[in-house]
Design a protein around this motif. Sequence first.
Motif, PDB file in Angstrom:
ATOM      1  N   HIS A  18       0.829  -1.204   0.000  1.00  0.00           N
ATOM      2  CA  HIS A  18       0.000   0.000   0.000  1.00  0.00           C
ATOM      3  C   HIS A  18       0.866   1.257   0.000  1.00  0.00           C
ATOM      4  O   HIS A  18       0.346   2.370  -0.060  1.00  0.00           O
ATOM      5  N   ASP A  19       2.183   1.056   0.062  1.00  0.00           N
ATOM      6  CA  ASP A  19       3.109   2.179   0.141  1.00  0.00           C
ATOM      7  C   ASP A  19       3.439   2.658  -1.267  1.00  0.00           C
ATOM      8  O   ASP A  19       4.215   2.032  -1.985  1.00  0.00           O
TER       9      ASP A  19
ATOM     10  N   THR B 276      -2.039   2.701   8.380  1.00  0.00           N
ATOM     11  CA  THR B 276      -2.093   2.307   6.968  1.00  0.00           C
ATOM     12  C   THR B 276      -1.890   0.816   6.749  1.00  0.00           C
ATOM     13  O   THR B 276      -2.054   0.338   5.620  1.00  0.00           O
TER      14      THR B 276
ATOM     15  N   LEU C 103      -4.298  -1.354   4.430  1.00  0.00           N
ATOM     16  CA  LEU C 103      -5.140  -0.513   3.572  1.00  0.00           C
ATOM     17  C   LEU C 103      -4.580  -0.482   2.156  1.00  0.00           C
ATOM     18  O   LEU C 103      -3.373  -0.562   1.947  1.00  0.00           O
TER      19      LEU C 103
ATOM     20  N   VAL D  15      -5.566   4.746   1.681  1.00  0.00           N
ATOM     21  CA  VAL D  15      -4.545   5.550   2.367  1.00  0.00           C
ATOM     22  C   VAL D  15      -4.694   7.017   1.975  1.00  0.00           C
ATOM     23  O   VAL D  15      -4.630   7.916   2.824  1.00  0.00           O
ATOM     24  N   GLU D  16      -4.905   7.269   0.678  1.00  0.00           N
ATOM     25  CA  GLU D  16      -5.076   8.644   0.221  1.00  0.00           C
ATOM     26  C   GLU D  16      -6.366   9.253   0.785  1.00  0.00           C
ATOM     27  O   GLU D  16      -6.389  10.431   1.170  1.00  0.00           O
TER      28      GLU D  16
ATOM     29  N   SER E  98       3.664   6.478  11.751  1.00  0.00           N
ATOM     30  CA  SER E  98       3.523   5.880  10.428  1.00  0.00           C
ATOM     31  C   SER E  98       4.876   5.857   9.728  1.00  0.00           C
ATOM     32  O   SER E  98       5.757   6.676  10.013  1.00  0.00           O
TER      33      SER E  98
ATOM     34  N   ASP F 191       4.530   5.371   6.254  1.00  0.00           N
ATOM     35  CA  ASP F 191       4.059   5.597   4.886  1.00  0.00           C
ATOM     36  C   ASP F 191       4.363   7.043   4.490  1.00  0.00           C
ATOM     37  O   ASP F 191       3.735   7.984   4.977  1.00  0.00           O
TER      38      ASP F 191
ATOM     39  N   LEU G  33       1.440   9.302   3.147  1.00  0.00           N
ATOM     40  CA  LEU G  33       0.517   9.773   4.186  1.00  0.00           C
ATOM     41  C   LEU G  33       1.173  10.874   5.015  1.00  0.00           C
ATOM     42  O   LEU G  33       0.526  11.881   5.339  1.00  0.00           O
TER      43      LEU G  33
END
Length: 725
Positions: A398-399, A654, A657, A662-663, A680, A682, A685
């Motif tokens: 998700h990154d 995150t 997700l 995430v966005e 976090s 990420d 984010l």
Amino acid sequence: MAAYREVLTARFPLIDHDLLEYVTGNSKFIQFNCKGVLESGSDDFESAEDINEAVGGFLLEVAGEKASNLVDQVCEQLSKVLKLNYTGGDSSCSALLDAPVYLADIIDAEDVTSTDDPSIWIAKKEAISNVDKQKLKKAEAKIKAKQEKRSLKDDLPKTSSNGSMTASASQALSRRDQKLEESGTNRSTDIKIENFDVAFGDKVLLKNANMLLAYGRRYGLVGRNGIGKSTLLHMISSGELRIQSHISVLHVEQEVIGDGILAIDSVLECDTIRNDLLEEEKRLTEQLQATSPGSTDSKQSQRLSEVYQKLEEIEADKAPAKAAMIMAGLGFSSTMQVQPTREFSGGWRMRIALARALFSNPDLLLLDEPTNMLDIKAILWLENYLQTWRTTLLVVSHDRNFLDQVCTDVLHLFSQQLDCYRGNYSQFVITKSERLKNQQKEYEAQLQKRQHLQVFIDRFRYNANRAALVQSKIKEIERMPELKAVERESEVTLKFPSDFEKLSPPVLQLADVMFCYTQEKVLFSGVDLSADLDSRICIVGENGTGKTTLLKILLGDLNPVDGIRHAHRNLRIGYFTQHHIDQLNMNQSAIEFLATKYPNKPLEEYRRQLGSYGVSSDLATRSVASLSGGQKSRVAFAAMSMNRPNFYILDEPTNHLDIETVEALGKALTDFKGGVILVSHDESLIQLVCRELWVCGKGTVKAMEGGLDEYKSILRMEFEAQYNS
């Protein structure tokens, strides 16, 4: 198809047109495959008998029993043509043909002169076809049933031993690939999985999908939560979806078992070739030492020399250094590397599993959210390491920044299909947007053309002078491809309620705080930080530096050993823990979970709350256990915000997700009117939400003026200093 037609027309120059088209292709009677019986069923015909079974009976019925020998000969010839086509040989069949044979020469005179039932073999071309359409339909149904039986497995939902639904897969393998695999001659390093289905219970995740993984490419698998990304990886690693047997596959999905083996030895034991050679070297050395000097076994000495040579070829002496380098990059200190695996937590055992995978270097490496267990420093190292990965990589993440740095290609899972895009994730977003625009333009142009034709048809439908032209327009519409609207992924929306009064600062404050679990090890001291309802703070630092402990002090769950925590009396904190899934009741539905946690509210309020976080319709009534990781996170978000908090503290929100969620989370936190503190790793984010960075490390917690960019620069300098030393 031309070769089959040549055989039949050479043997039977006056063959009926419909029958010829039925056997070779484009028959108007064939509903399920326009290639014709011979072409569409080529994988099913193993011999002339199979061909005879498909079309011979019909030919005999029309031509008469006395032509049975000739029909057998023709089926044998067609079988040879099929084999030539299958092996890639010359499809020309001129070498197989004898002189033309006319059935009129071998049929009795009374059959020829009879006008009641003329044979198609001697009928004139303009004669009406006598093809039995019912027979054709039966033959088609038989071929179709045979194909489906060969190409599909049992597609009933599978259940595990405890009765819960599990994933299942079916796959159609070509006979050519099967024969190559059986013969052991398939040495292709590219991985091709064609025409496969994947289902979870009665939910179809992929249908008639195709996937090609080129050797040496790094693929990012993206798609919405619950669409089947992790399930697809599991189907490949478990063998449910078959690939070449010589391709080694490693799927990092489970932590290593904690036992007495040292962490670095757990990594080294992955190299089975090196281990076997070392064991043999040790055994041969002991045997030679046990013998007297004058009675040395020459065979043992020769074998020992061969073992030494092989160890040198695989650079066995460099393996410990390579393993130590990988473990150091993933955050293991030299002391941690020689600790037994049982002394590590689950997150650190997952890091050991990742280190084992990187060290073993399989032909296909499958990674499912590898950054979930890593801090920013370890993620930066992993990005650099995977950029030089030489075999094939398929990663779910998700990154967005990680995918941009690592991936050469993106596989997009959407609408039960896999679409491949060249380039990293950012390039994928641009290309997909352009493709959707072009598809929309094409759809609108086709719709406009259809409407224009339909207006003409409706206007002149009953005009006798325009009848031919109207029929032409009708046929033109029928020939146009099926009109399909462009499918777009639904927009993800999250919204945190902000219907509360503003609080005067300071809302949350730490003054000269010190904390330690034991007197020997102080996590941090001298911490002076504060936050209010306008704060957007991110806490970063290596694992073990006290980030989660700091959150618990801010929450009031832990009291500082020294110093003061001050909180506004009207402060209501919503806490999202990185272990939020463990706090959900897997046997309840999402609605039942909220009703248990916040009782005596209307059902509509629970549904409305869950719907605000994308858990709507049947997802709200399904058991939590059946939801994907991302969907479980949304349930946790809904529960966290049910009592309208005015301050959120989020620990790794995150994890699990998808990128779109995430966005959406970043936008929701930006729009939120209260305060936010989050831990976090990420980057997307952090860049989207946070205006302040707190760094845990070296026994303290301090705000960093330069933000994330400065922090990453410091980490890179530490990498360079570490490798230079």
